[in-house]
Design a protein around this motif. Structure first.
Motif, PDB file in Angstrom:
ATOM      1  N   LEU A  50       7.686  95.097 -87.605  1.00  0.00           N
ATOM      2  CA  LEU A  50       8.634  94.359 -86.780  1.00  0.00           C
ATOM      3  C   LEU A  50       8.083  93.051 -86.227  1.00  0.00           C
ATOM      4  O   LEU A  50       8.862  92.140 -85.930  1.00  0.00           O
ATOM      5  CB  LEU A  50       9.113  95.234 -85.620  1.00  0.00           C
ATOM      6  N   LEU A  51       6.777  92.933 -86.063  1.00  0.00           N
ATOM      7  CA  LEU A  51       6.213  91.741 -85.435  1.00  0.00           C
ATOM      8  C   LEU A  51       5.256  90.972 -86.341  1.00  0.00           C
ATOM      9  O   LEU A  51       5.416  89.771 -86.547  1.00  0.00           O
ATOM     10  CB  LEU A  51       5.484  92.119 -84.140  1.00  0.00           C
ATOM     11  N   ILE A  52       4.254  91.624 -86.850  1.00  0.00           N
ATOM     12  CA  ILE A  52       3.183  90.932 -87.572  1.00  0.00           C
ATOM     13  C   ILE A  52       3.665  90.402 -88.917  1.00  0.00           C
ATOM     14  O   ILE A  52       3.449  89.229 -89.244  1.00  0.00           O
ATOM     15  CB  ILE A  52       1.969  91.866 -87.742  1.00  0.00           C
ATOM     16  N   ARG A  53       4.306  91.225 -89.704  1.00  0.00           N
ATOM     17  CA  ARG A  53       4.737  90.812 -91.049  1.00  0.00           C
ATOM     18  C   ARG A  53       5.744  89.655 -91.011  1.00  0.00           C
ATOM     19  O   ARG A  53       5.588  88.667 -91.738  1.00  0.00           O
ATOM     20  CB  ARG A  53       5.312  92.028 -91.775  1.00  0.00           C
ATOM     21  N   PRO A  54       6.800  89.712 -90.172  1.00  0.00           N
ATOM     22  CA  PRO A  54       7.730  88.570 -90.123  1.00  0.00           C
ATOM     23  C   PRO A  54       7.068  87.281 -89.626  1.00  0.00           C
ATOM     24  O   PRO A  54       7.409  86.193 -90.099  1.00  0.00           O
ATOM     25  CB  PRO A  54       8.813  89.028 -89.136  1.00  0.00           C
ATOM     26  N   ARG A  58       6.991  83.644 -91.532  1.00  0.00           N
ATOM     27  CA  ARG A  58       7.400  82.364 -90.935  1.00  0.00           C
ATOM     28  C   ARG A  58       6.270  81.346 -91.005  1.00  0.00           C
ATOM     29  O   ARG A  58       6.509  80.157 -91.254  1.00  0.00           O
ATOM     30  CB  ARG A  58       7.825  82.571 -89.483  1.00  0.00           C
ATOM     31  N   ASP A  59       5.037  81.782 -90.774  1.00  0.00           N
ATOM     32  CA  ASP A  59       3.894  80.873 -90.855  1.00  0.00           C
ATOM     33  C   ASP A  59       3.735  80.298 -92.253  1.00  0.00           C
ATOM     34  O   ASP A  59       3.437  79.112 -92.420  1.00  0.00           O
ATOM     35  CB  ASP A  59       2.604  81.581 -90.429  1.00  0.00           C
ATOM     36  N   LYS A  60       3.925  81.131 -93.282  1.00  0.00           N
ATOM     37  CA  LYS A  60       3.839  80.647 -94.663  1.00  0.00           C
ATOM     38  C   LYS A  60       4.929  79.630 -94.961  1.00  0.00           C
ATOM     39  O   LYS A  60       4.685  78.612 -95.607  1.00  0.00           O
ATOM     40  CB  LYS A  60       3.957  81.817 -95.647  1.00  0.00           C
ATOM     41  N   ALA A  64       4.343  75.693 -95.918  1.00  0.00           N
ATOM     42  CA  ALA A  64       4.894  75.118 -97.150  1.00  0.00           C
ATOM     43  C   ALA A  64       5.773  73.910 -96.836  1.00  0.00           C
ATOM     44  O   ALA A  64       5.740  72.902 -97.554  1.00  0.00           O
ATOM     45  CB  ALA A  64       5.697  76.172 -97.896  1.00  0.00           C
ATOM     46  N   MET A  65       6.558  73.971 -95.743  1.00  0.00           N
ATOM     47  CA  MET A  65       7.412  72.851 -95.355  1.00  0.00           C
ATOM     48  C   MET A  65       6.564  71.642 -94.977  1.00  0.00           C
ATOM     49  O   MET A  65       6.864  70.518 -95.384  1.00  0.00           O
ATOM     50  CB  MET A  65       8.313  73.270 -94.191  1.00  0.00           C
ATOM     51  N   LEU A  66       5.478  71.856 -94.221  1.00  0.00           N
ATOM     52  CA  LEU A  66       4.621  70.743 -93.806  1.00  0.00           C
ATOM     53  C   LEU A  66       3.897  70.113 -94.988  1.00  0.00           C
ATOM     54  O   LEU A  66       3.679  68.906 -95.017  1.00  0.00           O
ATOM     55  CB  LEU A  66       3.614  71.214 -92.760  1.00  0.00           C
TER      56      LEU A  66
END
Length: 125
Positions: A50-54, A58-60, A64-66
Motif C-alpha cells: 500500500l505504501l512502499i511499492r506505489p 511514482r519515483d520511477k 523518467a519525466m525529468l
C-alpha cells in the motif's frame, strides 16, 4: 504405607508432570512465537503493497519525466510557475515565463531540473 513413601510417590508424580509440561511447553512456545509474529508480518506486507511499492512506481515515473525534458516543453514547476523550456544544461533548465506575444514581459528563470512538477505539453518533432 508410611508417610515418607506417600511424599516420595507424590514428588515423583509431580516431577513427571513437570517434565511432560516442559516438553509440551517447548512445542507450544514455537507455535506461540509464530502466532505472535504473524500480525507483524502481515502489517509489513500490507505496508509494502500500500505504501512502499506505489511510491517507488511514482519515483520511477518522475525520474523518467525529468530525463525526457526537451527544449520547447511547456512545464509547471513545484512553485507553480508556468513556462516554456528554452535551454537545458546538465541539472538546470532555463524557463521562459510571461506572455508569449510581448517581448517586454518575457523573463528567463534558471531552475534545478528537479523543480519541474509536470509537463503540460510535449514537443513533437
Amino acid at each position: 504405607m508410611n508417610l515418607f513413601g506417600i511424599i516420595a510417590h507424590a514428588s515423583e508424580g509431580a516431577a513427571n508432570t513437570a517434565q511432560q509440561a516442559a516438553n509440551g511447553a517447548e512445542g507450544a512456545t514455537l507455535g506461540a512465537m509464530l502466532t505472535s509474529f504473524l500480525p507483524l508480518i502481515i502489517i509489513v506486507v500490507i505496508f509494502y503493497f500500500l505504501l512502499i511499492r506505489p511510491q517507488r512506481k511514482r519515483d520511477k515515473e518522475t525520474k523518467a519525466m525529468l530525463e525526457s525534458l526537451k527544449v520547447g516543453d511547456k512545464i509547471v514547476t513545484i512553485g507553480g510557475i508556468c513556462g516554456k523550456i528554452v535551454k537545458i544544461k546538465d541539472t538546470f533548465v532555463f524557463v521562459e515565463t510571461g506572455n508569449i506575444g510581448t517581448e517586454a514581459e518575457k523573463c528567463v528563470i534558471k531552475m534545478e531540473r528537479d523543480s519541474v512538477k509536470s509537463v503540460e505539453k510535449k514537443v513533437t518533432n
